[in-house]
Design a protein around this motif. Structure first.
Motif, PDB file in Angstrom:
ATOM      1  N   GLU A  81       0.834  -1.204   0.000  1.00 34.45           N
ATOM      2  CA  GLU A  81       0.000   0.000   0.000  1.00 34.45           C
ATOM      3  C   GLU A  81       0.868   1.254   0.000  1.00 34.45           C
ATOM      4  O   GLU A  81       0.580   2.221  -0.721  1.00 34.45           O
ATOM      5  CB  GLU A  81      -0.920  -0.027   1.221  1.00 34.45           C
ATOM      6  CG  GLU A  81      -1.992   1.042   1.199  1.00 34.45           C
ATOM      7  CD  GLU A  81      -3.007   0.862   2.315  1.00 34.45           C
ATOM      8  OE1 GLU A  81      -3.929   1.691   2.387  1.00 34.45           O
ATOM      9  OE2 GLU A  81      -2.866  -0.082   3.112  1.00 34.45           O
ATOM     10  N   THR A  85       0.881   4.006  -2.934  1.00 35.48           N
ATOM     11  CA  THR A  85       0.559   5.398  -2.585  1.00 35.48           C
ATOM     12  C   THR A  85       1.592   6.343  -3.198  1.00 35.48           C
ATOM     13  O   THR A  85       1.249   7.399  -3.747  1.00 35.48           O
ATOM     14  CB  THR A  85       0.518   5.578  -1.059  1.00 35.48           C
ATOM     15  OG1 THR A  85      -0.531   4.755  -0.530  1.00 35.48           O
ATOM     16  CG2 THR A  85       0.232   7.023  -0.681  1.00 35.48           C
ATOM     17  N   LEU A 144      -7.100   3.627  -3.143  1.00 34.88           N
ATOM     18  CA  LEU A 144      -5.992   4.258  -3.862  1.00 34.88           C
ATOM     19  C   LEU A 144      -6.331   4.427  -5.341  1.00 34.88           C
ATOM     20  O   LEU A 144      -5.949   5.418  -5.966  1.00 34.88           O
ATOM     21  CB  LEU A 144      -4.727   3.414  -3.716  1.00 34.88           C
ATOM     22  CG  LEU A 144      -4.062   3.403  -2.343  1.00 34.88           C
ATOM     23  CD1 LEU A 144      -2.845   2.486  -2.359  1.00 34.88           C
ATOM     24  CD2 LEU A 144      -3.650   4.810  -1.931  1.00 34.88           C
TER      25      LEU A 144
END
Length: 222
Positions: A81, A85, A144
């Motif tokens: 993640e 990001t 996201l």
């Protein structure tokens, strides 16, 4: 759908720095054990023997073996993640097809560099609760996707949750490659990108982000 996890499969997080060091040491040793022996050779008694700890000292933090596995899954999904990001932030000025392909490449590089992530995430969940833990993170990754697309004017439905389905589409391609080849090959990476691009282009066209009938630009693979 209730995705809450049962208490027995959740690690008990340490409250003090000294106990945090032991907690992390247990996880590091568990990861080594899993890489050496696979899921079939993993157990808390074996882990305790490797560390020279009592079983009780491990059960203090991890009431079941699945608590260890789920904590490792969360550790690696958190790293993925973070990487995605950063990819989203770097590609904000790019059109959505290029930004999405960049995110796919980031995910593939992460998995291919992390055999533990491939084993626990792409190898399939060990329990129903680890499946739910994985789905919770897939939802976060879907968030996201929304961050990547909404500034570009593409707003995906939430019912069904198209952003989560988009992530599942790419992850499914990765899982097949892991099963067949033990890693994500360039061919399966490209198929994941094409499948996600084709699905997403339906919504882009509907929202006039691309002229009707115009295909998304093909990525330039190195």
């Amino acid at each position: 759908m209730n995705l809450a996890l049962k208490e027995g499969v959740i690690a008990r997080q340490p409250q003090r720095l000294r106990t945090r060091a032991r907690f992390d040491q247990i996880l590091d040793s568990a990861q080594t054990l899993l890489l050496d022996e696979g899921l079939s050779g993993f157990s808390i008694p074996v882990l305790a023997d490797r560390l020279g700890y009592t079983r009780a000292s491990i059960y203090k933090f991890f009431p079941t073996p699945y608590a260890v596995l789920n904590e490792l899954v969360q550790r690696h999904l958190g790293l993925l993640e973070q990487r995605l990001t950063r990819s989203v932030a770097r590609t904000m000025a790019q059109p959505w097809p290029e930004a999405m392909h960049a995110a796919v490449f980031e995910a593939v590089e992460f998995y291919n560099a992390n055999p533990m992530a491939r084993l626990l995430i792409l190898g399939g969940p060990a329990t129903h609760d680890s499946y739910r833990a994985l789905e919770l993170t897939i939802q976060r990754l879907g968030g996201l996707v929304r961050q990547l697309l909404e500034p570009r004017g593409i707003h995906l439905p939430t019912a069904p949750d198209v952003a989560t389905l988009l992530v599942e589409t790419g992850t499914g391609c990765f899982r097949v490659s892991q099963f067949l080849h033990g890693r994500i090959t360039p061919e399966y990476r490209d198929e994941a990108a094409k499948a996600m691009g084709a699905y997403l282009s339906l919504y882009a066209v509907q929202q006039n982000i691309l002229p009707l009938g115009q295909a998304a630009p093909a990525p330039c693979y190195q």
